[in-house]
Enzyme design. Structure first.
Site, short mmCIF file in Angstrom:
data_model
loop_
_atom_site.label_atom_id
_atom_site.label_comp_id
_atom_site.label_asym_id
_atom_site.label_seq_id
_atom_site.Cartn_x
_atom_site.Cartn_y
_atom_site.Cartn_z
N HIS A 186 -12.33 -0.42 8.77
CA HIS A 186 -11.42 -1.09 9.69
C HIS A 186 -12.09 -1.32 11.04
CE1 HIS A 186 -8.75 0.88 6.77
NE2 HIS A 186 -7.93 -0.12 6.99
N ARG B 242 -6.41 10.80 1.05
CA ARG B 242 -6.08 9.72 0.13
C ARG B 242 -6.87 9.87 -1.17
NH1 ARG B 242 -7.60 4.60 3.60
NH2 ARG B 242 -6.54 3.45 1.92
N LYS C 260 -9.10 1.55 -6.08
CA LYS C 260 -9.81 1.17 -4.85
C LYS C 260 -10.58 2.38 -4.31
CE LYS C 260 -5.86 1.89 -1.70
NZ LYS C 260 -4.87 1.18 -0.86
N HIS C 261 -11.63 2.12 -3.53
CA HIS C 261 -12.19 0.87 -3.03
C HIS C 261 -13.58 0.75 -3.65
CE1 HIS C 261 -9.48 2.60 0.00
NE2 HIS C 261 -9.14 1.37 0.33
N ASP D 266 -10.44 -6.05 -0.46
CA ASP D 266 -9.73 -5.29 0.55
C ASP D 266 -9.31 -6.29 1.64
OD1 ASP D 266 -8.64 -3.20 1.97
OD2 ASP D 266 -10.48 -2.02 2.08
N ARG E 32 3.92 3.00 3.07
CA ARG E 32 4.54 1.88 3.78
C ARG E 32 6.06 2.01 3.87
NH1 ARG E 32 0.16 1.48 5.71
NH2 ARG E 32 -1.45 0.05 4.99
N ASP F 83 0.86 -1.19 0.00
CA ASP F 83 0.00 0.00 0.00
C ASP F 83 0.89 1.23 0.00
OD1 ASP F 83 -2.87 -0.79 0.22
OD2 ASP F 83 -2.18 -1.80 2.02
#
Length: 576
Positions: free
Chosen positions: A279, A236, A266-267, A351, A175, A167
């Site tokens: 999440h 994002r 995404k998403h 995901d 990351r 990611d």
């Protein structure tokens, strides 16, 4: 240039018929375990390879046994910063996750189609499902990915590279940041509003990922931000305008894939339509279908038109289209809409399946539902053993149709053949002057003035840089950049330039600040009292350098806010 993925419908029927007839002999004798399954059939000696990826995938999938087919649709994470040598703690984590000690053993035991590198940072909205980190330095990542490919090379599907994903969206979801070119956030690129700059920047980022041995990036976010309360999507997103976001998404896809790294939209069908966080639970999208099609889908269409090789399904309850069913499990959304209406023929990946939105059921059941709905690749199952065993059992009892699994694996292998044979750039390409310039240009074009004169955003006299808590590194970056630009910076007593960012609220603002700078979404600026309000949408070194140039009067803030901010214009500068 023809797209091999478009040929998949023609290829799949033949492959499926072949495998179904082979399956009639009975799979009972097949056993799970490391290495190729006993039923994997080698190609006859002297057989020339097919010319295109789709046909080559069809040839390979016809030789794979059940265990190999199942493994190819799994893309878990693993503990450890090396493929073969890990700490005792990482070995314990892998034992709990998959009954093995090392990432290489996980690849071999479950014949994995891919593995995702994971990590987290303090400001990361996705950190809840990142239980470990695999990334430390570019040299370490390159050795890790090389070790993973070596392990995958022993598999029946070893003629193609395994998928190694990450990611790397930039901004709050980054990351690996040490030793690489750090682009500003997607929202910063949206503020810059120049797709050619976006494409160039993402091509630079893609070439650096390729140098690290990463061939899949779970980016760009194609989520149109219609709910300004969202903290999980936020910066994002490229913005709130579907048309503008679509242009940015298409540019990002072309840049990444031009560097040989698969881009992932995404998403789907759009996480920016809700402020809830998948999440933590299952978000409910309440917009009517007409609004969803008009506002959420255009960036996905643009990305598909740009040739995106992957799409990620979102854990979203889209009430207007398939109420009560997470999109991850919705055949109507994934098969009928995404493939049937939007014409996507590439790899559809879930995901992360360890997210709270979909962990209310056994892992084995969840992954079977995901594949049956139309996903081709299952990302980050909560338990690899349960996912693998669940898929294998479902294949053999008929609750997972062989034709569906063959279709999924053929798409995965087609992508792998597209990626095969590429020579990874040397690590020396990281942070190259050319790449740094690409990041600099887009960061400079993003800086936006939302209050104050377009031509008088500069500060006079000494400056004191302050920020909300925990941003010492960013303050230092700006201090250094201001000094380079000729601005005197003093510890106290100067005109206050105050920085706010991800997660900050009204209590993090300063009433005495001459300038307040938003380094994430700009919504908080609507409550700031400063005479000058600027937005960078990002806190990278390039963004702080661009900010310093504006504050020093050496550059104009030409960006325009890609989202509406209450009580403020998109920019005080004239459009165009």
């Amino acid at each position: 240039m023809s797209n091999p993925l478009r040929q998949l419908p023609l290829v799949l029927a033949t492959v499926t018929a072949l495998l179904v007839s082979t399956a009639c002999a009975g799979p009972a004798g097949r056993t799970a375990g490391p290495g190729p399954s006993a039923s994997s059939t080698p190609a006859p000696p002297g057989t020339p390879p097919a010319a295109d990826p789709a046909a080559r995938a069809a040839e390979l999938v016809a030789r794979l046994g059940d265990e190999d087919l199942v493994g190819q649709v799994l893309m878990p994470y693993a503990y450890g910063d090396s493929a073969t040598r890990v700490s005792a703690g990482s070995a314990a984590g892998n034992q709990k996750l998959a009954g093995v000690d090392t990432p290489a053993e996980m690849v071999a035991k479950y014949r994995l189609g891919g593995l995702i590198l994971v990590g987290f940072s303090a400001d990361d909205p996705t950190g809840r499902n990142q239980p470990t980190t695999n990334v430390d330095s570019p040299e370490q990542v390159r050795k890790l990915t090389g070790g993973l490919q070596e392990a995958a090379g022993t598999l029946a599907a070893g003629a193609v590279p395994m998928l190694v994903g990450i990611d790397q969206e930039f901004g709050v979801v980054t990351r690996i940041s040490a030793g690489v070119t750090n682009l500003p956030s997607a929202m910063a690129l949206g503020a810059a509003g120049e797709p050619p700059l976006t494409e160039t920047a993402w091509r630079a980022a893609g070439s650096e990922l390729a140098a690290l041995g990463v061939n899949v990036d779970f980016a760009p976010s194609a989520d149109v931000l219609s709910d300004g309360r969202s903290t999980v999507i936020g910066s994002r997103s490229y913005g709130s305008d579907p048309k503008a976001a679509a242009a940015q998404v298409g540019a990002a896809v072309r840049g990444l894939q031009g560097a040989g790294v698969a881009a992932t939209l995404k998403h789907f069908p759009g996480h920016g339509q809700t402020a809830a966080d998948s999440h933590q639970g299952l978000p409910v999208v309440r917009q009517d279908e007409q609004k969803l099609r008009a506002n959420a889908l255009p960036p996905f269409s643009a990305g598909i038109d740009a040739g995106a090789w992957m799409v990620m399904s979102g854990h979203l309850d889209v009430q207007a289209m398939d109420p009560g069913v997470p999109a991850t499990f919705s055949r109507k959304l994934l098969t009928d809409v995404l493939r049937g209406e939007l014409g996507f023929t590439g790899v559809l990946v879930t995901d992360a399946m360890n997210m709270a939105a979909v962990t209310d059921q056994p892992t084995g059941k969840a992954v079977v539902r995901a594949i049956n709905a139309g996903n081709d690749l299952v990302l980050m199952p909560s338990n690899v053993t349960e996912a693998y065993d669940g898929l294998l059992a479902a294949l053999r009892d008929g609750s997972l149709r062989r034709e569906r699994l063959v279709e999924a694996v053929t798409r995965v292998l087609t992508l792998k053949f597209r990626l095969a044979g590429r020579t990874a750039p040397e690590l020396g390409t990281l942070n190259s002057p050319e790449h740094q310039e690409a990041a600099r240009q887009v960061a400079a074009a993003a800086v936006t003035v939302l209050r104050g004169s377009c031509t008088a955003a500069a500060v006079t006299g000494p400056v004191t840089v302050t920020s909300s808590g925990g941003r010492e590194r960013t303050r230092n970056l700006l201090t250094e950049a201001l000094t380079r630009a000729g601005v005197e910076v003093v510890p106290s007593g100067g005109a206050v330039v105050h920085l706010v960012g991800y997660g900050d609220g009204v209590g993090d603002l300063r009433g005495d600040a001459a300038v307040t700078v938003g380094m994430d979404t700009p919504y908080l600026l609507g409550q700031a009292r400063s005479k000058v309000l600027l937005a960078t949408y990002s806190s990278t070194a390039a963004s702080m350098t661009a900010l310093a140039e504006v504050l020093a009067g050496k550059a104009k803030p030409t960006g325009r806010s890609p989202v509406p901010v209450s009580g403020l214009p998109r920019s005080t500068c004239p459009a165009g």
